[in-house]
Design an enzyme around this catalytic site. Structure first.
Site, mmCIF file in Angstrom:
data_model
loop_
_atom_site.group_PDB
_atom_site.id
_atom_site.type_symbol
_atom_site.label_atom_id
_atom_site.label_comp_id
_atom_site.label_asym_id
_atom_site.label_seq_id
_atom_site.Cartn_x
_atom_site.Cartn_y
_atom_site.Cartn_z
ATOM 1 N N ASP A 75 0.830 -1.201 0.000
ATOM 2 C CA ASP A 75 0.000 0.000 0.000
ATOM 3 C C ASP A 75 0.867 1.255 0.000
ATOM 4 O O ASP A 75 2.073 1.206 0.259
ATOM 5 C CB ASP A 75 -0.949 0.015 1.199
ATOM 6 C CG ASP A 75 -0.218 0.044 2.535
ATOM 7 O OD1 ASP A 75 0.829 -0.626 2.653
ATOM 8 O OD2 ASP A 75 -0.690 0.726 3.468
ATOM 9 N N GLU A 131 -0.130 -1.111 5.685
ATOM 10 C CA GLU A 131 0.953 -0.727 6.595
ATOM 11 C C GLU A 131 0.883 0.740 6.964
ATOM 12 O O GLU A 131 1.312 1.127 8.058
ATOM 13 C CB GLU A 131 2.313 -1.039 5.951
ATOM 14 C CG GLU A 131 3.506 -0.867 6.872
ATOM 15 C CD GLU A 131 4.107 0.530 6.880
ATOM 16 O OE1 GLU A 131 4.932 0.823 7.764
ATOM 17 O OE2 GLU A 131 3.752 1.345 5.994
#
Length: 357
Positions: A75, A131
């Site tokens: 991400d 994350e």
């Protein structure tokens, strides 16, 4: 619904990084990139591939005496305005969202996964979601809860950007609220009360007087820090405040647990109420262990302590020593003009091949 983009593991690492960046994957929107990673890894006969949500785990099972984890998050933080995609070359740099944090590292993982059918160690590749957002959504943590056996290893490398150096372990962190109590009164008659904001000067004085230590852990020097990061108090412009709260952040070396760090902070602010609001243990690098030593020797790059907190701490919770190593300058992460030198992408891939091929 758009079709799943196709990734080419035979492409060079710069081209592959660019292709990954062009699959927009702001936290919470990782399905398309996870699909693409799963699709390109499943046909590889030397890998066993598992999926948990939008986290992909691929493992060799060759019976080697050691197993290592290579992990990276898929991400990114939100795009800029105007959007900093698609990725593009600007001289010696690849520019665009995710080039530094951390699709360059993910591209290195994928290149290795495709190329190393007979590595010197068994390898677990982890490509995880969420994350960049709150910890309860973190894909690596979720796999650790749901299938901890998939993460078991002798050593782990998180391919976060480190500017080409090895950053061992990480500091722990905690936040507390330290409360100075007073007694409310009319500000025209302050002698009837006790000013909590003034009382907080004692708390701030202890912070100013505090001498941070540098602590050696497994051969690396970790600098602790203790700072006020917020303060609030006061009810009205004509009232002596009866409460003032100072928010304090303590970054502590990984030789100390979160419980020990909290005890240290409570002792420093003895006489005041101390409330813990957030904590995360650090991670020892374990650089004296055989797998870690072999990694550092093979890479032959500078080795430093990681001063911030990263997901290597999640491996530490599983008793797995871990380090950070990846392409990109962490000071460029999250910038609108995010970039990664293309040479660092090639160098990171070559370094890990020296270790694993």
């Amino acid at each position: 619904m758009s079709s799943t983009p196709r990734l080419d593991l035979s492409a060079d690492v710069v081209t592959l990084t660019s292709a990954l960046c062009d699959i927009e994957s702001v936290s919470g929107n990782e399905k398309q990139i996870a699909d693409a990673i799963e699709d390109v890894l499943r046909p590889l006969s030397h890998l066993e591939v598992s999926r948990d949500g939008h986290t992909i785990v691929a493992r060799t099972n060759l019976g080697r005496s050691e197993r290592v984890v290579l992990a990276g998050h898929i991400d990114t933080v939100p795009l800029s305005d105007p959007p900093n995609l698609p990725a593009r070359r600007e001289g010696a740099n690849l520019v665009g969202r995710g080039t530094c944090d951390m699709k360059g590292g993910v591209a290195v993982q994928l290149r290795l996964a495709g190329a190393l059918s007979d590595p010197t160690r068994d390898i677990t590749y982890v490509f995880y979601d969420c994350e960049e957002v709150e910890a309860e959504r973190n894909g690596l943590a979720r796999v650790g809860r749901n299938s901890p056996e998939l993460l078991q290893a002798d050593f782990a490398v998180l391919l976060e950007p480190t500017d080409g150096a090895v950053e061992g372990g990480c500091n722990g962190t905690l936040r507390v609220e330290v409360t100075a109590s007073g007694r409310a009164a009319h500000s025209a008659r302050p002698w009837n009360g006790h000013n909590a904001i003034h009382e907080a000067a004692t708390i701030l004085g202890r912070l100013v007087a505090y001498e941070p230590q540098t602590i050696e852990v497994d051969g690396l020097d970790y600098r602790e820090s203790l700072n006020a990061v917020g303060i609030r108090g006061g009810a009205a412009g004509n009232v002596i405040p009866d409460e003032c709260v100072v928010t304090v952040n303590y970054r502590f070396a990984p030789n100390m647990s979160g419980a020990q760090a909290l005890a240290h902070v409570r002792e420093l602010f003895k006489g005041y109420a101390v409330e813990l609001t957030d904590t995360a243990d650090g991670a020892r690098p374990g650089l004296r262990l055989p797998a870690a030593k072999a990694f550092v020797d093979a890479l032959a790059v500078p080795v430093h302590a990681k001063e911030g907190w990263t997901d290597v701490a999640r491996f530490s919770e599983l008793s797995i020593p871990a380090v950070n190593f990846g392409p990109g300058d962490p000071n460029r992460a999250h910038h609108d003009h995010e970039l990664c030198p293309v040479q660092q992408l090639a160098d990171a891939e070559a370094a890990l091949l020296r270790w694993l091929a």
